[in-house]
Enzyme design. Structure first.
Site, PDB file in Angstrom:
ATOM      1  CD  GLU A  51     -10.433 -21.677   9.399  1.00 19.56           C
ATOM      2  OE1 GLU A  51      -9.265 -21.566   9.749  1.00 19.56           O
ATOM      3  OE2 GLU A  51     -11.243 -20.728   9.490  1.00 19.56           O
ATOM      4  CG  ASP A  70      -8.132 -15.206   5.720  1.00 17.10           C
ATOM      5  OD1 ASP A  70      -8.151 -16.251   5.038  1.00 17.10           O
ATOM      6  OD2 ASP A  70      -7.964 -15.207   6.953  1.00 17.10           O
ATOM      7  CG  ASP A 123      -0.123  -9.745  12.299  1.00 26.85           C
ATOM      8  OD1 ASP A 123       0.180 -10.893  11.898  1.00 26.85           O
ATOM      9  OD2 ASP A 123      -0.997  -9.541  13.164  1.00 26.85           O
ATOM     10  N   GLY A 176       4.888 -13.274  -4.161  1.00 28.83           N
ATOM     11  CA  GLY A 176       3.711 -12.749  -4.856  1.00 28.83           C
ATOM     12  C   GLY A 176       2.662 -13.828  -5.054  1.00 28.83           C
ATOM     13  CG  ASP A 216      -8.375 -14.681  14.937  1.00 25.65           C
ATOM     14  OD1 ASP A 216      -8.821 -15.842  14.847  1.00 25.65           O
ATOM     15  OD2 ASP A 216      -8.025 -14.008  13.946  1.00 25.65           O
ATOM     16  CB  THR A 252      -1.142 -16.754  -2.150  1.00 25.20           C
ATOM     17  OG1 THR A 252      -1.514 -17.808  -1.263  1.00 25.20           O
ATOM     18  CG2 THR A 252      -2.393 -16.080  -2.680  1.00 25.20           C
ATOM     19  CE  LYS A 257      -6.991 -20.764   7.451  1.00 19.63           C
ATOM     20  NZ  LYS A 257      -5.965 -19.752   7.729  1.00 19.63           N
ATOM     21  CG  ASN A 301      -0.669 -21.325   1.805  1.00 25.32           C
ATOM     22  OD1 ASN A 301      -0.545 -22.524   1.569  1.00 25.32           O
ATOM     23  ND2 ASN A 301      -0.810 -20.862   3.028  1.00 25.32           N
TER      24      ASN A 301
HETATM   25  O1  RIB Z   1      -6.145 -16.914   8.067  1.00 25.57           O
HETATM   26  C1  RIB Z   1      -6.066 -16.404   9.367  1.00 25.57           C
HETATM   27  C2  RIB Z   1      -7.176 -16.997  10.191  1.00 25.57           C
HETATM   28  O2  RIB Z   1      -6.956 -18.389  10.326  1.00 25.57           O
HETATM   29  C3  RIB Z   1      -7.231 -16.461  11.612  1.00 25.57           C
HETATM   30  O3  RIB Z   1      -8.074 -15.332  11.719  1.00 25.57           O
HETATM   31  C4  RIB Z   1      -7.713 -17.648  12.401  1.00 25.57           C
HETATM   32  O4  RIB Z   1      -8.990 -17.467  12.909  1.00 25.57           O
HETATM   33  C5  RIB Z   1      -7.623 -18.845  11.472  1.00 25.57           C
HETATM   34  O5  RIB Z   1      -8.847 -19.289  11.078  1.00 25.57           O
END
Ligand code: RIB
Length: 305
Positions: free
Chosen positions: A141, A253, A247, A226, A13, A221, A40, A185
């Site tokens: 992903e 995750d 944040d 909630g 990231d 989610t 993720k 979500n």
């Molecule tokens: O869910 C957040 C994640 O989504 C981040 O860490 C980023 O790498 C993306 O995959």
């Protein structure tokens, strides 16, 4: 307690925090920049590990400094990296993340790199691990051919398959029919079902649409509202914990990691929902993704208080 196998992404990231987010063609000044572990899949594995689950992460990295640094991070966490494959040609993936410090909103572009290049042979090497797991946790992903194979192996072995369908993408009906629990979500729920999820009733309609696809249980989610769960007989929407969020990146995750941990301990869908919400809520009180995942002690304390 059974093993949770997370078969998914690791990416690095690259996060800038700024006042506001740029529009196309605009340059704005950032307030801070950070490089850290993300993806993720890996975030969810770290979250589950910190919650006390017996977790095995499967992913693929490049033969580069980012691939090495995630292995160092896992060692420090006390996590195993023996199912980290290395791609000799593709670089470790990266996510470009922009966080608006004023609203907490974020924008992310993920380039999967090596973890989008998992081969059939590598999936085969994981077969015994997957077949002996109690839960397989997946996201969207990694490359779909690998995902499809892994879902088939787990489903045929009677392993509970939990899919966090993020980021949303088209999936063949054949895959959806092998998913035991789906955890989108509200945005992903709309992408899969066409239903705008803003209330418990909307969530119920979206859950019914997932049931028609063959999914057995549904969790959605819903951000500050909630999270919602439906097991086909009963449904519930539970609120977030009252925390001061700094944040929200990676909160989904944290939810998924905590949620599967509770399931792996034999808790039912609704107890696991409550535990997942605590994990997700607490993760928003710290900056970053994997490093912000709460520990078991923090979650237990928050649930008691
Ligand atoms: O869910 C957040 C994640 O989504 C981040 O860490 C980023 O790498 C993306 O995959």
């Amino acid at each position: 307690m059974g093993t949770v196998v997370v078969f998914g992404s690791f990416v690095t990231d690259l996060t800038s925090r700024s006042n506001g987010l740029p529009v196309p063609g605009q340059t704005i000044l950032g307030n801070s920049f950070n490089i850290g572990p993300g993806g993720k899949g890996s975030n969810q594995a770290v979250a589950a590990h910190r919650c006390g689950a017996d977790v095995q992460m499967v992913t693929k990295v490049g033969d580069d400094v980012f691939g090495t640094s995630i292995k160092d991070f896992y060692k420090k966490e006390g996590m195993d990296t023996s199912f980290f494959f290395t791609d000799p040609r593709k670089a470790t993936g990266a996510a470009l993340i922009m966080v608006d410090e004023e609203t907490g909103q974020n924008m992310i572009v993920v380039t999967g790199g090596a973890c989008q290049n998992i081969t059939k042979d590598e999936v085969e090497k994981c077969r015994p691990l997957i077949e002996s797991a109690s839960i397989l946790l997946l996201q969207l992903e990694i490359n779909f051919d690998a995902l499809f194979e892994v879902v088939k192996i787990a489903h045929n072995a009677g392993v509970t398959v939990v899919l966090n369908p993020a980021p949303a993408n088209d999936l063949p009906g054949e895959i959806m029919a092998m998913i035991d629990i789906v955890t989108p979500n509200e945005t992903e729920a709309r992408a899969f079902t066409g239903i705008d999820v803003k209330t418990k009733d909307d969530a119920k309609k979206a859950a019914e649409a997932f049931f028609k696809m063959g999914v057995k249980q549904v969790v959605i989610t819903m951000g500050s509202l909630g999270a919602y769960a439906n097991n086909g007989q009963k449904d519930e929407l539970l609120p977030c914990l009252p925390v001061k969020a700094v944040d929200t990146t990676g909160a989904g995750d944290a939810f998924n990691g905590a949620f599967v941990t509770a399931l792996s301990e034999g808790k039912d869908l609704f107890e696991a929902l409550r535990f997942g919400i605590a994990g997700g809520s607490l993760s928003t009180t710290k900056l970053g993704t994997a490093p912000a995942m709460p520990t078991r002690n923090e979650i237990d304390a928050a649930l008691k208080g």
